[in-house]
Scaffold this motif. Structure first.
Motif, PDB file in Angstrom:
ATOM      1  N   PRO A  78      60.988  24.177   4.306  1.00 33.59           N
ATOM      2  CA  PRO A  78      61.948  25.087   3.672  1.00 33.59           C
ATOM      3  C   PRO A  78      62.873  24.347   2.720  1.00 33.59           C
ATOM      4  CG  PRO A  78      62.573  24.650   5.954  1.00 33.59           C
ATOM      5  CD  PRO A  78      61.213  24.039   5.756  1.00 33.59           C
ATOM      6  N   PRO A  79      63.393  25.042   1.731  1.00 30.54           N
ATOM      7  CA  PRO A  79      64.310  24.390   0.785  1.00 30.54           C
ATOM      8  C   PRO A  79      65.632  24.051   1.465  1.00 30.54           C
ATOM      9  CG  PRO A  79      64.243  26.760   0.397  1.00 30.54           C
ATOM     10  CD  PRO A  79      63.183  26.467   1.427  1.00 30.54           C
ATOM     11  N   THR A 190      69.608  41.528  -5.078  1.00 24.04           N
ATOM     12  CA  THR A 190      68.525  40.739  -4.497  1.00 24.04           C
ATOM     13  C   THR A 190      67.341  41.606  -4.076  1.00 24.04           C
ATOM     14  OG1 THR A 190      69.579  40.826  -2.302  1.00 24.04           O
ATOM     15  CG2 THR A 190      70.087  38.934  -3.701  1.00 24.04           C
ATOM     16  N   SER A 191      67.601  42.855  -3.716  1.00 26.31           N
ATOM     17  CA  SER A 191      66.492  43.727  -3.306  1.00 26.31           C
ATOM     18  C   SER A 191      65.579  44.030  -4.492  1.00 26.31           C
ATOM     19  CB  SER A 191      67.020  45.030  -2.690  1.00 26.31           C
ATOM     20  OG  SER A 191      67.673  45.844  -3.645  1.00 26.31           O
ATOM     21  N   TYR A 270      70.316  34.381  -4.468  1.00 22.64           N
ATOM     22  CA  TYR A 270      70.456  34.491  -5.918  1.00 22.64           C
ATOM     23  C   TYR A 270      69.778  33.309  -6.610  1.00 22.64           C
ATOM     24  CZ  TYR A 270      72.965  34.089 -10.416  1.00 22.64           C
ATOM     25  OH  TYR A 270      73.294  33.950 -11.741  1.00 22.64           O
ATOM     26  N   ASP A 271      69.980  32.106  -6.085  1.00 24.43           N
ATOM     27  CA  ASP A 271      69.409  30.911  -6.697  1.00 24.43           C
ATOM     28  C   ASP A 271      67.880  30.939  -6.669  1.00 24.43           C
ATOM     29  OD1 ASP A 271      71.967  29.937  -7.153  1.00 24.43           O
ATOM     30  OD2 ASP A 271      72.024  28.790  -5.286  1.00 24.43           O
ATOM     31  N   ILE A 272      67.309  31.213  -5.502  1.00 22.94           N
ATOM     32  CA  ILE A 272      65.846  31.148  -5.389  1.00 22.94           C
ATOM     33  C   ILE A 272      65.175  32.352  -6.057  1.00 22.94           C
ATOM     34  CG2 ILE A 272      65.594  32.343  -3.152  1.00 22.94           C
ATOM     35  CD1 ILE A 272      63.542  30.082  -2.453  1.00 22.94           C
ATOM     36  N   LEU A 273      65.845  33.506  -6.044  1.00 22.32           N
ATOM     37  CA  LEU A 273      65.261  34.682  -6.689  1.00 22.32           C
ATOM     38  C   LEU A 273      65.330  34.586  -8.211  1.00 22.32           C
ATOM     39  CD1 LEU A 273      66.452  37.446  -4.226  1.00 22.32           C
ATOM     40  CD2 LEU A 273      64.076  36.904  -4.795  1.00 22.32           C
TER      41      LEU A 273
END
Length: 359
Positions: A78-79, A190-191, A270-273
Motif C-alpha cells: 500500500p502507498p 471523491t465518489s 484526493y491525492d490518489i484519485l
C-alpha cells in the motif's frame, strides 16, 4: 451520518427497538484505541490512533486489482498514508475557533464532512468536520449554533481558492444552500472521481450503476484497515432511530473518533484519485517524452522527419494506449455481471466488518 443500510430483520417491527437483536444499536467496528490522549505539543487537541495501511481485504473484486496495479507501486504494497494525527473539537468562539479558521484559510485543500440527522434541506446539522494535512477540526453545531457560518465557515466553504473535498456532496450542498445560504465553490467529489476511473479502466466503458461508499474506497485505494474506519449500521425501517442512537451530547470520545475517521482520509483520497483521473494522460506524456529521445540516431532522424511533416498526427503508440470501449454487453454478462443500458451493476462496497461494537 453516512452508513451501511441493512434490510430490516424479522423482529424489526417490535416496539422495543433497543432490546438485543442482530442489528440493534450496532455502530461500527471495534475501536482499538478509545483513549484520545491530550496532545502535549498541541494544546486543546487529542491524538488520533495511528493508522497502518494494509493490502489485505476481506472481499476483493476485479476492480480492486486494477486500482492497485495502476496506482500502487505494487499490488501487495500500500502507498504511504499521511493523515492528521490530532483532532480539535471546537465548541466555543474562543482562541481555538480563531486558530482553526486561520489554519483552514491557509490551506489549499481541505476535507469536509457534514454530520447530523437526515442531512438535507429539512435535516438537522450537528457537526461540521474539516481536515487539513495535519489536523481534523470538528465544529460542534449544537454549541456554536448557525452563527458559525456567519463567523467564518461560510467564507471557507465559498472560497474559490480553497479546494473542498467531499464524498458524495449532493445532500450536503442542498443543506448548506437552503438552510444556511452557503453556496459551495471549488469542490472535488471523491465518489465521482471513483466513478470516472471505474468507467475509463474497467468493464468495456460501461458506467457503474452505483456510487460506492467512503469506507470502501478508503480500503481499496488507500489500504485503510477496517478497524481504522467507522461503519454506521442502519436498518431501512429504523433509519432515523438508529441514526439518533449514535449521537451523544456532549460529544463522547467514541463520537469524536468516528467523526474524525469520516473526514481524515479525504485528502489522501484526493491525492490518489487525482492520479487516477490523470492515469491515461500521464502514460501518454511518458510516451511523448521518450518517443524520439529514446531511439537510436537513425530512428530518431526518421521520426523527426515524420513529426515535422505531419506535426498534428497522433502517433499510433499513443492511440493504442487508450482503452477500446466496445460496450460489449455479451462479454460483460458472460463474466457474471448485470448490464442495464449503459450501466453495469457493481459491488456497492458496503462491506460490514465481522466485529461490531455496540454503543
Amino acid at each position: 451520518m453516512d452508513g451501511v443500510i441493512i434490510k430490516k430483520d424479522e423482529d424489526s417491527d417490535r416496539n422495543d427497538v433497543e432490546s438485543p437483536g442482530i442489528y440493534s444499536r450496532q455502530c461500527g467496528p471495534i475501536f482499538q484505541d478509545l483513549n484520545l490522549r491530550e496532545s502535549e505539543d498541541n494544546p486543546g487537541g487529542h491524538l488520533l490512533p495511528k493508522v497502518v495501511p494494509t493490502s489485505i481485504l476481506e472481499r476483493r473484486s476485479e476492480f480492486v486489482t486494477e486500482i492497485r496495479e495502476r496506482l500502487w507501486i505494487s499490488p501487495d504494497k500500500p502507498p504511504e498514508l499521511s493523515v492528521p494525527n490530532c483532532v480539535y473539537v471546537i465548541e466555543h468562539y474562543d482562541e481555538s475557533f480563531d486558530k482553526a479558521l486561520k489554519e483552514l484559510d491557509s490551506a489549499q485543500v481541505i476535507g469536509v464532512k457534514l454530520e447530523g440527522l437526515n442531512i438535507s434541506r429539512s435535516g438537522d446539522l450537528y457537526s461540521v468536520s474539516m481536515s487539513t494535512r495535519n489536523a481534523v477540526y470538528v465544529f460542534d453545531l449544537t454549541q456554536l449554533q448557525r452563527s458559525v457560518f456567519r463567523y467564518g465557515l461560510s467564507y471557507i466553504l465559498e472560497c474559490s481558492e480553497i479546494t473542498k473535498v467531499f464524498h458524495d456532496v449532493r445532500l450536503s450542498s442542498d443543506m448548506l444552500e437552503h438552510q444556511y445560504g452557503v453556496k459551495l465553490n471549488n469542490v472535488f467529489d471523491t465518489s465521482l472521481a471513483d466513478v470516472t476511473f471505474f468507467t475509463t479502466v474497467h468493464r468495456e466503458g460501461f458506467m457503474p450503476r452505483f456510487i460506492r461508499s467512503y469506507q470502501s474506497i478508503c480500503m481499496e485505494y488507500l489500504g485503510v484497515p477496517a478497524e481504522s474506519l467507522f461503519f454506521h449500521i442502519r436498518r431501512t425501517n429504523r433509519s432515523d432511530k438508529d441514526e439518533a442512537m449514535f449521537w451523544k451530547f456532549p460529544f463522547t470520545k467514541q463520537l469524536i473518533l468516528a467523526l474524525s475517521r469520516n473526514c481524515m482520509y479525504l485528502l489522501p483520497l484526493y491525492d490518489i484519485l487525482q492520479r487516477a483521473l490523470l492515469y491515461h494522460f500521464n502514460r501518454a506524456t511518458e510516451i511523448f517524452l521518450g518517443i524520439v529521445r529514446d531511439k537510436r540516431s537513425y530512428e530518431a532522424e526518421v521520426l523527426t522527419g515524420k513529426v515535422e511533416k505531419n506535426p498534428n498526427r497522433l502517433p499510433k503508440v499513443v492511440q493504442q494506449m487508450f482503452p477500446s470501449w466496445n460496450m460489449d454487453k455479451k462479454k460483460i454478462e458472460e463474466e457474471g455481471e448485470v448490464v442495464d443500458g449503459p450501466f453495469v451493476y457493481q459491488d456497492v462496497g458496503d462491506n460490514v466488518p465481522d466485529k461490531i461494537c455496540r454503543f
